[in-house]
Design an enzyme around this catalytic site. Structure first.
Site, PDB file in Angstrom:
ATOM      1  N   ASN A   1      -7.491 -29.290 -20.722  1.00 29.23           N
ATOM      2  CA  ASN A   1      -8.537 -29.253 -21.744  1.00 29.23           C
ATOM      3  C   ASN A   1      -9.695 -28.366 -21.335  1.00 29.23           C
ATOM      4  O   ASN A   1      -9.937 -28.169 -20.139  1.00 29.23           O
ATOM      5  CB  ASN A   1      -9.095 -30.662 -21.980  1.00 29.23           C
ATOM      6  CG  ASN A   1      -8.063 -31.577 -22.591  1.00 29.23           C
ATOM      7  OD1 ASN A   1      -7.343 -31.184 -23.501  1.00 29.23           O
ATOM      8  ND2 ASN A   1      -7.974 -32.799 -22.084  1.00 29.23           N
TER       9      ASN A   1
ATOM     10  N   ASP B   1     -19.648 -15.649 -20.675  1.00 26.24           N
ATOM     11  CA  ASP B   1     -18.741 -16.790 -20.550  1.00 26.24           C
ATOM     12  C   ASP B   1     -18.682 -17.205 -19.089  1.00 26.24           C
ATOM     13  O   ASP B   1     -18.394 -16.371 -18.214  1.00 26.24           O
ATOM     14  CB  ASP B   1     -17.333 -16.413 -21.031  1.00 26.24           C
ATOM     15  CG  ASP B   1     -17.239 -16.344 -22.550  1.00 26.24           C
ATOM     16  OD1 ASP B   1     -18.139 -16.899 -23.217  1.00 26.24           O
ATOM     17  OD2 ASP B   1     -16.283 -15.734 -23.057  1.00 26.24           O
TER      18      ASP B   1
ATOM     19  N   ASP C   1     -10.380 -13.648 -31.990  1.00 30.40           N
ATOM     20  CA  ASP C   1     -11.105 -12.463 -31.507  1.00 30.40           C
ATOM     21  C   ASP C   1     -10.121 -11.400 -31.035  1.00 30.40           C
ATOM     22  O   ASP C   1     -10.300 -10.203 -31.295  1.00 30.40           O
ATOM     23  CB  ASP C   1     -12.032 -12.823 -30.336  1.00 30.40           C
ATOM     24  CG  ASP C   1     -13.129 -13.792 -30.725  1.00 30.40           C
ATOM     25  OD1 ASP C   1     -13.409 -13.915 -31.933  1.00 30.40           O
ATOM     26  OD2 ASP C   1     -13.720 -14.424 -29.823  1.00 30.40           O
TER      27      ASP C   1
ATOM     28  N   GLN D   1       5.989 -22.645 -27.805  1.00 34.65           N
ATOM     29  CA  GLN D   1       4.684 -23.305 -27.972  1.00 34.65           C
ATOM     30  C   GLN D   1       4.152 -23.904 -26.660  1.00 34.65           C
ATOM     31  O   GLN D   1       2.958 -24.081 -26.490  1.00 34.65           O
ATOM     32  CB  GLN D   1       4.774 -24.408 -29.053  1.00 34.65           C
ATOM     33  CG  GLN D   1       5.090 -23.877 -30.447  1.00 34.65           C
ATOM     34  CD  GLN D   1       3.996 -22.972 -31.030  1.00 34.65           C
ATOM     35  OE1 GLN D   1       2.851 -23.356 -31.125  1.00 34.65           O
ATOM     36  NE2 GLN D   1       4.372 -21.756 -31.413  1.00 34.65           N
TER      37      GLN D   1
END
Length: 345
Positions: A131, A18, A300, A289
């Site tokens: 994002n 990653d 995962d 939230q």
């Protein structure tokens, strides 16, 4: 010190490095990326991985679904190190060396099959504001060869040493024969074999491979979307999550000494799990939230938490408590990363 021993947990899958960095809108536009998306790399993305690696704030982590889960399990367990073994294929390159270093830092006993035909698999996380756009290039991860790695005596001994096995459904696209060999070993020796539906496309396009493995599955994980797709593909004629779990539990099973356990997560809603002859709903941890940073690694991490308790022979309720805790930690951070130590009792 935990009740777990070295190499007690075995994982096999697609190892990805990653690579995450903050990028501007020009970078996204250059590679035709949407701000919040997950795609597989195409030819015009090939230079993206080298470019993002040149960014100042670039971070590297050992990734890929199964590797993430065993890494989280090891983090939850802490000591001893190397409770988790991981098999998968990488390239003989710089990214491969970084991946080996990162798995060592995570105290996972990664035994990679190394080949030079394809580069090490990568997943670029292009962060822009809140994002992140994910671009995965499986590359070497798809080159795993059973005969050249899993079947070798030294490697197979590590499979035999394990008590719990986890292979995410994604690996069905790479080496179904490797999965079957491990699953049959677990079944014949009354050990625990776990898998994950992983993605709707696995249920849709790799149904035949998935159903060949299913008779050996002791614990099946999935989320609500995957469960619905699975039910549709198998003609269950219901969209009720508890009903789908029940029907999935009752699919044919080779080792009848263990009743299959089916665990379906539903984001912030209760997790459905088969308990004995029924289905119980287990609430997730309450959280604000607004504190959610990134839900990508949640599935995962959930499995990783579950496996950490399972390998220590805890009851289902405890496994789920550990699973919910791990997922709760990971969603407050970018990527499948975690603080130095868990705060789980």
């Amino acid at each position: 010190m935990s009740a777990a021993s070295e190499n007690a947990l075995f994982g096999m899958g697609n190892p990805l490095l990653d690579i995450s960095a903050v990028v501007d809108k020009d970078f996204l536009d250059k590679f035709g990326l949407k701000p919040n998306d997950q795609i597989l790399a195409e030819d015009h993305h090939k230079t993206l991985f080298e470019e993002i690696a040149k960014k100042n704030d670039v971070e590297y982590h050992a990734g890929g679904a199964t590797q993430n889960s065993v890494k989280v399990a090891q983090w939850m367990i802490q000591e001893p190190h190397r409770v988790a073994t991981f098999f998968g294929c990488i390239g003989t390159d710089r990214f491969g060396e970084i991946l080996k270093q990162k798995s060592r830092e995570a105290h996972v006993d990664a035994r990679y099959y190394e080949q030079s035909e394809q580069p090490t698999g990568t997943c670029a996380a292009c962060i822009n504001g809140s994002n992140r756009s994910l671009v995965a290039n499986l590359a070497a991860a798809e080159c795993y060869e059973k005969e050249k790695h899993l079947d070798l005596d030294g490697n197979w001994e590590l499979v035999e040493k394990a008590k719990v096995y986890y292979i995410a459904g994604f690996f069905l696209t790479v080496s179904p024969e490797s999965i079957l060999k491990v699953a049959k070993h677990a079944s014949e020796n009354n050990k625990i074999f776990c898998t994950n539906l992983s993605a709707p496309f696995i249920c849709q396009f790799f149904k035949e491979r998935l159903m060949k493995v299913m008779p050996y599955v002791d614990i099946l994980f999935g989320n609500e979307t995957e469960a619905a797709t699975f039910a549709e593909v198998l003609g269950f004629e219901t969209d009720d999550i508890a009903e789908i779990a029940k029907k999935t539990q009752n699919l044919p099973k080779v080792n009848t000494k263990r009743q299959r356990v089916v665990v379906f997560t539903q984001g912030k809603d209760d997790t459905a799990a088969t308990v004995g002859g029924g289905v119980t709903m287990f609430p997730v941890l309450e959280m604000d939230q607004n504190k959610i940073v990134d839900t990508n690694g949640a599935g995962d991490a959930f499995v990783g938490g579950f496996l950490s308790a399972l390998v220590q022979e805890q009851a289902l309720e405890e496994c789920l408590r550990a699973a919910h805790y791990a997922a709760n930690v990971i969603i407050k951070r970018v990527g499948c990363t975690f603080p130095e130590k868990p705060d789980f009792h």
